[in-house]
Design a protein around this motif. Sequence first.
Motif, short mmCIF file in Angstrom:
data_model
loop_
_atom_site.label_atom_id
_atom_site.label_comp_id
_atom_site.label_asym_id
_atom_site.label_seq_id
_atom_site.Cartn_x
_atom_site.Cartn_y
_atom_site.Cartn_z
N PRO A 139 -0.68 -4.95 -4.66
CA PRO A 139 -1.51 -4.01 -5.42
C PRO A 139 -0.65 -2.92 -6.07
CG PRO A 139 -2.47 -4.44 -3.25
CD PRO A 139 -1.10 -5.07 -3.26
N ALA A 140 -1.07 -2.48 -7.23
CA ALA A 140 -0.33 -1.43 -7.94
C ALA A 140 -0.51 -0.10 -7.23
CB ALA A 140 -0.81 -1.33 -9.39
N TYR A 141 0.47 0.75 -7.39
CA TYR A 141 0.43 2.08 -6.76
C TYR A 141 -0.81 2.85 -7.22
CZ TYR A 141 2.09 6.66 -5.18
OH TYR A 141 2.22 7.87 -4.56
N VAL A 237 3.93 10.47 8.02
CA VAL A 237 3.08 9.31 8.28
C VAL A 237 3.18 8.34 7.11
CG1 VAL A 237 1.49 10.49 9.83
CG2 VAL A 237 1.12 10.60 7.36
N SER A 238 2.94 7.06 7.37
CA SER A 238 3.17 6.03 6.35
C SER A 238 2.18 6.10 5.21
CB SER A 238 3.11 4.64 6.98
OG SER A 238 1.78 4.30 7.34
N GLY A 239 0.92 6.48 5.48
CA GLY A 239 -0.09 6.56 4.42
C GLY A 239 -0.52 5.23 3.87
N ARG A 240 -0.26 4.15 4.60
CA ARG A 240 -0.55 2.80 4.07
C ARG A 240 -1.76 2.15 4.75
NH1 ARG A 240 3.83 0.38 0.93
NH2 ARG A 240 5.41 1.98 0.61
N GLY A 241 -2.61 2.94 5.39
CA GLY A 241 -3.83 2.37 5.92
C GLY A 241 -4.91 2.32 4.87
N GLY A 242 -6.11 1.98 5.26
CA GLY A 242 -7.23 1.97 4.33
C GLY A 242 -7.61 0.57 3.89
N ALA A 243 -8.59 0.53 2.98
CA ALA A 243 -9.18 -0.75 2.57
C ALA A 243 -8.25 -1.57 1.69
CB ALA A 243 -10.50 -0.49 1.84
N THR A 249 3.65 -2.83 -1.43
CA THR A 249 3.74 -2.04 -2.66
C THR A 249 4.83 -0.99 -2.55
OG1 THR A 249 1.37 -2.36 -3.06
CG2 THR A 249 2.44 -0.58 -4.26
N VAL A 250 5.57 -0.82 -3.64
CA VAL A 250 6.58 0.23 -3.71
C VAL A 250 5.94 1.50 -4.25
CG1 VAL A 250 8.68 0.98 -4.91
CG2 VAL A 250 8.53 -1.34 -3.99
N GLY A 251 6.19 2.61 -3.59
CA GLY A 251 5.64 3.88 -4.04
C GLY A 251 5.78 4.93 -2.96
N LEU A 252 5.35 6.13 -3.27
CA LEU A 252 5.39 7.23 -2.31
C LEU A 252 4.01 7.33 -1.64
CD1 LEU A 252 6.96 9.60 -1.06
CD2 LEU A 252 6.01 11.04 -2.87
N PHE A 253 3.89 6.68 -0.50
CA PHE A 253 2.63 6.70 0.24
C PHE A 253 2.67 7.73 1.37
CE2 PHE A 253 2.79 2.61 -1.77
CZ PHE A 253 1.49 2.34 -2.13
N ILE A 254 3.85 8.08 1.81
CA ILE A 254 3.95 8.94 2.98
C ILE A 254 3.36 10.31 2.71
CG2 ILE A 254 6.02 7.79 3.81
CD1 ILE A 254 7.55 10.31 2.89
N ASP A 255 2.99 10.96 3.78
CA ASP A 255 2.58 12.34 3.70
C ASP A 255 3.08 13.05 4.95
OD1 ASP A 255 1.35 14.53 2.44
OD2 ASP A 255 -0.30 13.24 1.78
N HIS A 288 -3.84 11.47 4.40
CA HIS A 288 -3.53 11.62 2.98
C HIS A 288 -3.80 13.03 2.47
CE1 HIS A 288 -7.84 10.95 3.34
NE2 HIS A 288 -7.96 11.68 2.25
N VAL A 289 -4.45 13.87 3.28
CA VAL A 289 -4.92 15.17 2.78
C VAL A 289 -3.77 16.02 2.28
CG1 VAL A 289 -6.08 17.31 3.44
CG2 VAL A 289 -6.99 15.11 4.20
N GLY A 290 -2.65 16.01 2.98
CA GLY A 290 -1.50 16.77 2.50
C GLY A 290 -1.32 18.07 3.23
N LEU A 291 -0.06 18.46 3.40
CA LEU A 291 0.26 19.62 4.23
C LEU A 291 -0.20 20.93 3.62
CD1 LEU A 291 1.62 20.62 6.79
CD2 LEU A 291 3.79 20.69 5.53
N ALA A 292 -0.07 21.09 2.30
CA ALA A 292 -0.41 22.38 1.67
C ALA A 292 -1.88 22.76 1.88
CB ALA A 292 -0.05 22.36 0.19
N PRO A 293 -2.85 21.89 1.56
CA PRO A 293 -4.24 22.29 1.80
C PRO A 293 -4.57 22.44 3.28
CG PRO A 293 -4.13 20.01 1.02
CD PRO A 293 -2.77 20.60 0.84
N ILE A 294 -3.96 21.62 4.13
CA ILE A 294 -4.20 21.77 5.57
C ILE A 294 -3.72 23.14 6.04
CG2 ILE A 294 -3.57 20.92 7.85
CD1 ILE A 294 -3.41 18.12 6.65
#
Length: 623
Positions: A139-141, A237-243, A249-255, A288-294
């Motif tokens: 799948p595409a990023y 975290v890997s960020g590669r869970g979900g549906a 896929t190559v990309g920046l999934f981590i958070d 996936h929420v991200g450190l800044a808003p948390i």
Amino acid sequence: DDRSVAALERAVTATVARHDALRTVLPAGPDGRPLAVVLAEPPPGGFRVVDAPDPTARGGSDRSSRTSALLARVQAHDRRAFDLTHGPLLRASLVTGTGSDHHLVLTVHHVAVDGWSMPILVRDLLDTWADRAPSRPAPAYRDHLARLAGRDPARDLDAWREHLAGLTGPTIVAPEDVSDDPVPERTPVDVADPTRERLRALARRRSVTTATILQVAWGVVLGWATGTGDVVMLQTVSGRGGAVDVTGTVGLFIDTVPVRVRPAPATRLGDLLEQVRDEQAALTDLTHVGLAPITRTTGLAQLADTLLVVENYPVDGAALTGPDDVAVGPVEAEDGTHYPLCVVAAGTEGLDVHVAHHLDGAEGRAWADRLARVLAAMAGSADATADDLPIARIDPLGEAEHRLVVHDWNDTAVATGTPTWPELLDAQVAARPDAPAVVGEDPDGATLTWTYRELDARSGRVAAALAERGCGPDDVVGVALPRTPDLVAGLAGVLRAGAAYLPLDPDYPAERLRFTTADAGVRLVVTTRTVAADLPLDGVDLLCLEDLPSAPAPPIPALRPDHAAYVIHTSGSTGRAKGVVLPHRVVGSLVATATGRLGLRPGARVLQFASPGFDVAFWELTM
């Protein structure tokens, strides 16, 4: 040969073209914020060949050193800043001409790939170079980004807000002065094989992962370093869970997300492991929420300055093969981080651990050793497990550190003699009778200054009235006065009478005032008519300053160093305040420490800031 090099360059270009994350650039949009733009074609300039002089005539060992030096120069060149506006975000440098061994250096900006992506990227590159069929399309990023865009960000953030509720401050342990080298120093954490096996057994018994073991272990270290039972570390975290299946896929999934650990001293190790496991499991789909808003939900500017990385992405070394005439040797990875202190775990079972840090070598080694000791304690022994071990029994300190903290830092004894508080005040009155002793406000708000002679007279009247009522050594007299110069005269008067004072802050709740008065056995309270009108005390006599006779101060009773000077009550963290009796013996050390370490001298001013019921008020009075 030249054909292989040309084929490799084409393979690099084709690999970049196949992954939209590698073709993405970030120009500024109309509002000045960057836009993610996927280019139709890979940007040029992503490949170069570096020819090294042939070192064969100089011998094998010299060849190795020359190659290492050349690689270091190539890496330094490729670490220069990326142009995120135009790309490319991947640089490939082929170091050739060094005998039969050649080195391919890939440098990628982290905005384009994460650690999980690197084996995929290298495998695709080698497959394309060898003219093999590429892996099945992934799948595409952008599909991943579209999935995240469909979530409810407010609801996701609420879960993090609830998880971090009650956190009182950040967990900061590193010094401010750290190295600015983007590549950290790496210090291994020594974990013996028997310890590894027992940790694996612990994980099986408590149904937790290696990541949870490391979260708790590092949490214990942080709890020791900060002296708190509630700490936060950050974790990648890997960020590669979900549906959508994006494992290929190559990309920046981590958070980066916070991990909260509460290593309270009485908590059992097994219980803490399960608590952390359950709390993290509830947040698995929210990484996936991200450190800044948390962080913003907590009201803090920063949550932590240490990072935990568990590298458990799949790597199939056997699949990394090039063209038939090219053998692929060892693959080494290097990355950077701006966090001053990181715990990195790798290996198939996550127990190959090192500390990546921007500290000096000795300090980095100390952190690694502390973590090793905690892991060893968590592992237990061959004869006994550590599941029921209280966290307070896990000591991260080595012998030298233990001696420093327990003995060297506590070697604070000073030669002071054992003067009592009234004796020290008398010495000041004799030496500086006309110097300012107390500066405050009169009832009209005008500045009021008492000399030592005047303070002596006012406190002497209080002492005389107390002596007339039979108050003397080890009697406890309550003092309920507002924070005015009269408070100083009242406290000093009780001490001059040889009694101990119990501070009663008129602003404190009635229940606390009644409890502390009864707990200390107080029968007499020094106060004013105004305060007395609202004082919620029964069964005690009141001595109002307005009613004091003009009597001379009595002689100071014969006080011993162990006679009580004052009684202070704890804040009641267990639900019931506890009274502590402080003797005159502490006064000489208190004065010597302030004059020696803080440099207090005659003429210095100390603000009466603390509530009289807080222990710091005695320090202020004594100064």
